[in-house]
Design a protein around this motif. Structure first.
Motif, PDB file in Angstrom:
ATOM      1  N   ALA A 139       0.835  -1.207   0.000  1.00 51.72           N
ATOM      2  CA  ALA A 139       0.000   0.000   0.000  1.00 51.72           C
ATOM      3  C   ALA A 139       0.867   1.254   0.000  1.00 51.72           C
ATOM      4  CB  ALA A 139      -0.923  -0.013   1.210  1.00 51.72           C
ATOM      5  N   GLN A 140       1.918   1.239   0.800  1.00 51.11           N
ATOM      6  CA  GLN A 140       2.806   2.400   0.859  1.00 51.11           C
ATOM      7  C   GLN A 140       3.503   2.614  -0.477  1.00 51.11           C
ATOM      8  OE1 GLN A 140       5.460   3.239   4.365  1.00 51.11           O
ATOM      9  NE2 GLN A 140       7.101   2.840   2.899  1.00 51.11           N
ATOM     10  N   PHE A 141       3.948   1.535  -1.112  1.00 48.31           N
ATOM     11  CA  PHE A 141       4.594   1.624  -2.415  1.00 48.31           C
ATOM     12  C   PHE A 141       3.605   2.158  -3.455  1.00 48.31           C
ATOM     13  CE2 PHE A 141       6.178   0.075  -6.468  1.00 48.31           C
ATOM     14  CZ  PHE A 141       7.553   0.258  -6.364  1.00 48.31           C
ATOM     15  N   TYR A 142       2.366   1.702  -3.365  1.00 51.15           N
ATOM     16  CA  TYR A 142       1.312   2.140  -4.279  1.00 51.15           C
ATOM     17  C   TYR A 142       1.135   3.657  -4.204  1.00 51.15           C
ATOM     18  CZ  TYR A 142      -3.259   1.777  -6.661  1.00 51.15           C
ATOM     19  OH  TYR A 142      -4.308   1.891  -7.546  1.00 51.15           O
ATOM     20  N   ILE A 143       1.165   4.181  -2.989  1.00 47.46           N
ATOM     21  CA  ILE A 143       0.998   5.623  -2.792  1.00 47.46           C
ATOM     22  C   ILE A 143       2.227   6.386  -3.271  1.00 47.46           C
ATOM     23  CG2 ILE A 143       0.734   7.423  -1.045  1.00 47.46           C
ATOM     24  CD1 ILE A 143      -0.882   5.396   0.613  1.00 47.46           C
ATOM     25  N   GLU A 144       3.409   5.889  -2.892  1.00 51.04           N
ATOM     26  CA  GLU A 144       4.642   6.584  -3.251  1.00 51.04           C
ATOM     27  C   GLU A 144       4.864   6.644  -4.756  1.00 51.04           C
ATOM     28  OE1 GLU A 144       7.666   4.506  -1.146  1.00 51.04           O
ATOM     29  OE2 GLU A 144       7.254   5.498   0.780  1.00 51.04           O
ATOM     30  N   GLN A 145       4.440   5.616  -5.466  1.00 58.33           N
ATOM     31  CA  GLN A 145       4.606   5.589  -6.920  1.00 58.33           C
ATOM     32  C   GLN A 145       3.461   6.288  -7.650  1.00 58.33           C
ATOM     33  OE1 GLN A 145       7.301   4.437  -8.637  1.00 58.33           O
ATOM     34  NE2 GLN A 145       8.258   4.129  -6.625  1.00 58.33           N
ATOM     35  N   ASN A 146       2.535   6.859  -6.859  1.00 55.56           N
ATOM     36  CA  ASN A 146       1.402   7.589  -7.433  1.00 55.56           C
ATOM     37  C   ASN A 146       0.599   6.706  -8.392  1.00 55.56           C
ATOM     38  OD1 ASN A 146      -0.214   9.887  -7.645  1.00 55.56           O
ATOM     39  ND2 ASN A 146       0.866  10.601  -9.485  1.00 55.56           N
ATOM     40  N   LEU A 147       0.362   5.473  -7.972  1.00 53.72           N
ATOM     41  CA  LEU A 147      -0.422   4.551  -8.788  1.00 53.72           C
ATOM     42  C   LEU A 147      -1.910   4.792  -8.563  1.00 53.72           C
ATOM     43  CD1 LEU A 147       1.589   1.237  -8.173  1.00 53.72           C
ATOM     44  CD2 LEU A 147       1.887   2.912  -9.993  1.00 53.72           C
ATOM     45  N   GLY A 148      -2.709   4.329  -9.495  1.00 55.60           N
ATOM     46  CA  GLY A 148      -4.151   4.465  -9.374  1.00 55.60           C
ATOM     47  C   GLY A 148      -4.736   5.342 -10.462  1.00 55.60           C
ATOM     48  N   VAL A 149      -6.022   5.106 -10.743  1.00 58.59           N
ATOM     49  CA  VAL A 149      -6.743   5.849 -11.778  1.00 58.59           C
ATOM     50  C   VAL A 149      -7.929   6.560 -11.144  1.00 58.59           C
ATOM     51  CG1 VAL A 149      -8.109   5.654 -13.889  1.00 58.59           C
ATOM     52  CG2 VAL A 149      -6.061   4.246 -13.595  1.00 58.59           C
ATOM     53  N   GLY A 150      -8.125   7.802 -11.496  1.00 61.28           N
ATOM     54  CA  GLY A 150      -9.283   8.556 -11.034  1.00 61.28           C
ATOM     55  C   GLY A 150      -9.146   9.089  -9.622  1.00 61.28           C
ATOM     56  N   GLU A 151     -10.245   9.663  -9.127  1.00 64.56           N
ATOM     57  CA  GLU A 151     -10.246  10.277  -7.804  1.00 64.56           C
ATOM     58  C   GLU A 151     -10.094   9.256  -6.677  1.00 64.56           C
ATOM     59  OE1 GLU A 151     -13.756  12.603  -7.459  1.00 64.56           O
ATOM     60  OE2 GLU A 151     -13.137  14.103  -8.956  1.00 64.56           O
ATOM     61  N   ASP A 152     -10.487   8.016  -6.948  1.00 64.51           N
ATOM     62  CA  ASP A 152     -10.383   6.991  -5.897  1.00 64.51           C
ATOM     63  C   ASP A 152      -9.111   6.152  -6.048  1.00 64.51           C
ATOM     64  OD1 ASP A 152     -11.027   5.607  -8.189  1.00 64.51           O
ATOM     65  OD2 ASP A 152     -12.581   4.363  -7.262  1.00 64.51           O
ATOM     66  N   TYR A 153      -8.242   6.527  -6.964  1.00 65.90           N
ATOM     67  CA  TYR A 153      -6.962   5.835  -7.191  1.00 65.90           C
ATOM     68  C   TYR A 153      -7.173   4.334  -7.438  1.00 65.90           C
ATOM     69  CZ  TYR A 153      -5.306  10.167  -5.088  1.00 65.90           C
ATOM     70  OH  TYR A 153      -5.086  11.484  -4.801  1.00 65.90           O
ATOM     71  N   SER A 154      -8.131   4.032  -8.285  1.00 66.02           N
ATOM     72  CA  SER A 154      -8.497   2.643  -8.528  1.00 66.02           C
ATOM     73  C   SER A 154      -7.347   1.847  -9.143  1.00 66.02           C
ATOM     74  CB  SER A 154      -9.705   2.583  -9.478  1.00 66.02           C
ATOM     75  OG  SER A 154     -10.082   1.251  -9.722  1.00 66.02           O
ATOM     76  N   GLY A 155      -7.096   0.679  -8.570  1.00 70.27           N
ATOM     77  CA  GLY A 155      -6.036  -0.182  -9.095  1.00 70.27           C
ATOM     78  C   GLY A 155      -5.664  -1.274  -8.118  1.00 70.27           C
TER      79      GLY A 155
END
Length: 278
Positions: free
Chosen positions: A76-92
């Motif tokens: 989860a931390q890596f997901y945030i740091e790499q700015n992953l996700g699509v849209g306002e809810d950071y879907s992925g």
């Protein structure tokens, strides 16, 4: 001469403008060095397909050290740091393979939590964990993608509530479905009836040549009946008890199973998923 210099300058500019974009789109982070370049590229293509077809971000991460965090928290931390996700809810979603703890976790975020429920993630892990136990890391990651792809496709078609329960690897065989079980029972009953009928007919046929005796003495042995009495003497008993050693090793010898799944929050975002040891 100036024209050639201008063209060369433009080519360099275009190259520099493309490189950062390409690096930003990296979705396979093989920090544990488990994959060849070709296999990394295959997985990268899967991730790009997910974004194009289902509008979700998908990534792979391998590591040897989660820096004191649990595998799913590290993901989860890596997901945030790499700015992953699509849209306002950071879907992925990101799949983390932790070689330090020998654990795999599929971490989901945003709408992807509905596409791939916690139960889905756990079921996927039960299916693919044996790949990692056998050292086939790419095979497990590839199978993971096909399962995720099928779930996302059904979600796209039917939505969260209307999605059929026979998704991909969850598909029910005729035996597991209600109608299939009833059919199996009926076939088994019919087969048993046929076997019983054949047995009865065989016994009846064998009894046709047997003539009953009306005199009970015909069934007695010629020399009569002799009874004998035996006597046993009980002496004593001796019981030996041997303690069985307890197995306290719960760290690295379990395959499959759910490990710390369910929804949780990190960095102001909600995450879900599932996984386990291998």
């Amino acid at each position: 001469m100036k024209k050639k210099g201008f063209v060369l300058l433009m080519m360099v500019f275009l190259l520099l403008s493309v490189l950062p974009a390409s690096a930003a789109e990296q979705r396979v982070f093989d920090n544990a060095d488990l994959l060849t370049a070709e296999k990394e590229q295959n997985l990268q293509q899967f991730c790009e397909d997910a974004k194009e077809e289902y509008d979700i971000d998908f990534a792979y991460l391998t590591t040897k050290d989660t820096e004191g965090l649990s595998t799913r928290e590290y993901g989860a931390q890596f997901y945030i740091e790499q700015n992953l996700g699509v849209g306002e809810d950071y879907s992925g979603a990101i799949f983390v393979l932790d070689m330090g703890e020998r654990e795999g976790q599929l971490v989901t975020c945003g709408e992807a939590m509905e596409m791939i429920t916690d139960a889905d993630a756990d079921a996927i892990w039960d299916e693919i964990s044996s790949y990692f136990s056998n050292g086939d890391y790419y095979g497990g990651m590839e199978q993971l993608w096909w399962d995720v792809d099928s779930l996302c496709a059904d979600y796209q078609t039917y939505g969260a509530e209307g999605r059929p329960k026979s998704d991909a690897f969850f598909s029910e065989s005729p035996v597991s479905s209600g109608g299939g079980i009833a059919m199996i029972i009926l076939l088994a009953a019919a087969f048993s009836a046929v076997i019983a009928g054949v047995s009865v007919m065989s016994m009846r046929k064998a009894c046709k040549n047997v003539h009953p005796f009306t005199d009970g003495r015909a069934y007695l042995k010629e020399n009569g009946c002799h009874l004998r009495t035996n006597q046993d003497t009980f002496a004593n008993t001796h019981t030996t008890m041997v303690p069985i050693p307890r197995d306290d090793d719960n760290n690295h010898h379990h395959t499959g199973g759910f490990s710390g799944g369910g929804s949780f929050s990190s960095g102001g975002r909600s995450f879900g998923g599932g996984g386990g040891k291998f």
